[in-house]
Design a protein around this motif. Sequence first.
Motif, PDB file in Angstrom:
ATOM      1  N   GLY A   1       0.814  -1.214   0.000  1.00 57.17           N
ATOM      2  CA  GLY A   1       0.000   0.000   0.000  1.00 57.17           C
ATOM      3  C   GLY A   1       0.844   1.259   0.000  1.00 57.17           C
ATOM      4  N   THR A   2       0.301   2.299   0.641  1.00 50.19           N
ATOM      5  CA  THR A   2       0.950   3.610   0.687  1.00 50.19           C
ATOM      6  C   THR A   2       1.343   3.939   2.120  1.00 50.19           C
ATOM      7  N   VAL A   3       2.572   4.395   2.309  1.00 49.44           N
ATOM      8  CA  VAL A   3       3.043   4.824   3.624  1.00 49.44           C
ATOM      9  C   VAL A   3       3.622   6.217   3.485  1.00 49.44           C
ATOM     10  N   GLU A   4       3.122   7.129   4.322  1.00 53.51           N
ATOM     11  CA  GLU A   4       3.678   8.473   4.388  1.00 53.51           C
ATOM     12  C   GLU A   4       4.349   8.601   5.740  1.00 53.51           C
ATOM     13  N   GLY A   5       5.617   8.238   5.785  1.00 51.20           N
ATOM     14  CA  GLY A   5       6.384   8.249   7.015  1.00 51.20           C
ATOM     15  C   GLY A   5       7.605   7.363   6.854  1.00 51.20           C
ATOM     16  N   ASP A   6       8.412   7.306   7.884  1.00 51.69           N
ATOM     17  CA  ASP A   6       9.635   6.515   7.849  1.00 51.69           C
ATOM     18  C   ASP A   6       9.348   5.068   8.243  1.00 51.69           C
ATOM     19  N   ILE A   7      10.131   4.145   7.694  1.00 51.81           N
ATOM     20  CA  ILE A   7       9.968   2.723   7.972  1.00 51.81           C
ATOM     21  C   ILE A   7      11.325   2.155   8.360  1.00 51.81           C
ATOM     22  N   ARG A   8      11.332   1.352   9.435  1.00 53.76           N
ATOM     23  CA  ARG A   8      12.554   0.661   9.859  1.00 53.76           C
ATOM     24  C   ARG A   8      12.178  -0.779  10.153  1.00 53.76           C
ATOM     25  N   ALA A   9      12.901  -1.727   9.522  1.00 54.47           N
ATOM     26  CA  ALA A   9      12.611  -3.147   9.691  1.00 54.47           C
ATOM     27  C   ALA A   9      13.873  -3.949   9.433  1.00 54.47           C
ATOM     28  N   HIS A  10      13.824  -5.232   9.793  1.00 57.10           N
ATOM     29  CA  HIS A  10      14.951  -6.118   9.493  1.00 57.10           C
ATOM     30  C   HIS A  10      15.017  -6.340   7.991  1.00 57.10           C
ATOM     31  N   GLN A  11      13.966  -6.922   7.430  1.00 57.69           N
ATOM     32  CA  GLN A  11      13.871  -7.107   5.985  1.00 57.69           C
ATOM     33  C   GLN A  11      12.641  -6.352   5.512  1.00 57.69           C
ATOM     34  N   LEU A  12      12.801  -5.544   4.512  1.00 62.16           N
ATOM     35  CA  LEU A  12      11.732  -4.691   4.025  1.00 62.16           C
ATOM     36  C   LEU A  12      11.559  -4.911   2.538  1.00 62.16           C
ATOM     37  N   VAL A  13      10.350  -5.301   2.134  1.00 64.99           N
ATOM     38  CA  VAL A  13      10.042  -5.496   0.717  1.00 64.99           C
ATOM     39  C   VAL A  13       8.966  -4.491   0.338  1.00 64.99           C
ATOM     40  N   ILE A  14       9.279  -3.665  -0.638  1.00 66.33           N
ATOM     41  CA  ILE A  14       8.330  -2.687  -1.155  1.00 66.33           C
ATOM     42  C   ILE A  14       7.732  -3.284  -2.422  1.00 66.33           C
ATOM     43  N   GLY A  15       6.445  -3.603  -2.390  1.00 65.54           N
ATOM     44  CA  GLY A  15       5.782  -4.245  -3.517  1.00 65.54           C
ATOM     45  C   GLY A  15       5.606  -3.310  -4.701  1.00 65.54           C
TER      46      GLY A  15
ATOM     47  N   GLY B   1      16.748  -0.690   6.641  1.00 68.33           N
ATOM     48  CA  GLY B   1      16.648  -2.109   6.933  1.00 68.33           C
ATOM     49  C   GLY B   1      17.946  -2.831   6.650  1.00 68.33           C
ATOM     50  N   ASP B   2      18.067  -4.005   7.251  1.00 68.77           N
ATOM     51  CA  ASP B   2      19.232  -4.835   6.948  1.00 68.77           C
ATOM     52  C   ASP B   2      19.190  -5.249   5.482  1.00 68.77           C
ATOM     53  N   GLU B   3      17.996  -5.598   5.022  1.00 74.74           N
ATOM     54  CA  GLU B   3      17.811  -6.024   3.637  1.00 74.74           C
ATOM     55  C   GLU B   3      16.601  -5.283   3.081  1.00 74.74           C
TER      56      GLU B   3
ATOM     57  N   LEU C   1      21.888  -2.497   4.577  1.00 71.86           N
ATOM     58  CA  LEU C   1      23.097  -3.286   4.355  1.00 71.86           C
ATOM     59  C   LEU C   1      23.075  -3.868   2.947  1.00 71.86           C
ATOM     60  N   LYS C   2      21.940  -4.449   2.560  1.00 73.22           N
ATOM     61  CA  LYS C   2      21.770  -4.982   1.207  1.00 73.22           C
ATOM     62  C   LYS C   2      20.556  -4.292   0.600  1.00 73.22           C
ATOM     63  N   VAL C   3      20.764  -3.577  -0.477  1.00 75.32           N
ATOM     64  CA  VAL C   3      19.674  -2.877  -1.148  1.00 75.32           C
ATOM     65  C   VAL C   3      19.561  -3.423  -2.561  1.00 75.32           C
ATOM     66  N   ARG C   4      18.333  -3.738  -2.970  1.00 71.90           N
ATOM     67  CA  ARG C   4      18.104  -4.226  -4.330  1.00 71.90           C
ATOM     68  C   ARG C   4      16.950  -3.467  -4.950  1.00 71.90           C
ATOM     69  N   LEU C   5      17.195  -2.898  -6.116  1.00 73.45           N
ATOM     70  CA  LEU C   5      16.147  -2.234  -6.895  1.00 73.45           C
ATOM     71  C   LEU C   5      15.801  -3.147  -8.060  1.00 73.45           C
TER      72      LEU C   5
ATOM     73  N   SER D   1      21.605  10.050  -5.348  1.00 72.71           N
ATOM     74  CA  SER D   1      23.007   9.650  -5.261  1.00 72.71           C
ATOM     75  C   SER D   1      23.095   8.319  -4.531  1.00 72.71           C
ATOM     76  N   VAL D   2      24.205   7.627  -4.792  1.00 72.16           N
ATOM     77  CA  VAL D   2      24.467   6.345  -4.153  1.00 72.16           C
ATOM     78  C   VAL D   2      25.768   6.489  -3.375  1.00 72.16           C
ATOM     79  N   GLN D   3      25.738   6.054  -2.119  1.00 68.30           N
ATOM     80  CA  GLN D   3      26.935   6.136  -1.299  1.00 68.30           C
ATOM     81  C   GLN D   3      27.111   4.821  -0.556  1.00 68.30           C
ATOM     82  N   ARG D   4      28.322   4.272  -0.615  1.00 66.96           N
ATOM     83  CA  ARG D   4      28.614   3.035   0.093  1.00 66.96           C
ATOM     84  C   ARG D   4      29.188   3.374   1.464  1.00 66.96           C
ATOM     85  N   GLN D   5      28.663   2.690   2.493  1.00 62.16           N
ATOM     86  CA  GLN D   5      29.192   2.808   3.843  1.00 62.16           C
ATOM     87  C   GLN D   5      29.282   1.418   4.436  1.00 62.16           C
ATOM     88  N   GLU D   6      30.225   1.219   5.339  1.00 57.70           N
ATOM     89  CA  GLU D   6      30.397  -0.098   5.955  1.00 57.70           C
ATOM     90  C   GLU D   6      29.188  -0.483   6.797  1.00 57.70           C
ATOM     91  N   ASP D   7      28.603   0.478   7.529  1.00 54.97           N
ATOM     92  CA  ASP D   7      27.408   0.201   8.333  1.00 54.97           C
ATOM     93  C   ASP D   7      26.404   1.341   8.155  1.00 54.97           C
TER      94      ASP D   7
END
Length: 165
Positions: free
Chosen positions: A72-86, A97-99, A113-117, A143-149
């Motif tokens: 659905g639609t979310v207007e706000g911030d989201i924090r989760a372990h694994q997050l899938v945006i349909g 999220g971690d993933e 940590l792991k981002v997939r588009l 922009s894309v920026q790599r960070q260790e954590d």
Amino acid sequence: MFSKTRVTENPKTSPAAPAAPDMPAAAPPSHDRAETSGTAPAPARRSAPSILSSDLTVTGNIRTEGDIQIEGTVEGDIRAHQLVIGESATIRGEIVGDEVVVNGRVVGRVRGLKVRLSASARVEGDIIHKTIAIESGAHFEGSVQRQEDPIANGPTRKLAPPVSE
């Protein structure tokens, strides 16, 4: 419940016969369950993800230690372990999220940590990641920026509000 002991039972033994007093009753295997020896059960290692359906609109922040799938639609911030945006989802806010797997639309910062588009993704905002994969066909402005954590860097400054289409 089914158990292996029924398969290997002696055919002469009646299924209605009571179990021998010195033998415990057959129980299903307890892979991730805590023993019932008076201690509180440990939380399950992996539970089913929470799912926000495509007809749901949330205004506000979402935070979970588990997995979440948003359609659905979310207007706000989201924090989760694994997050899938349909594919049908629209997120206006920061996601952390971690993933993180994006199949739909995100207007805001993505940290993971792991981002997939995927090929159907539309992201308008910065991505801060440890590893990233962008499929051919994904739409990305930022922009894309790599960070260790990337998820341990605390709150980040908010982006300018999106320009309405």
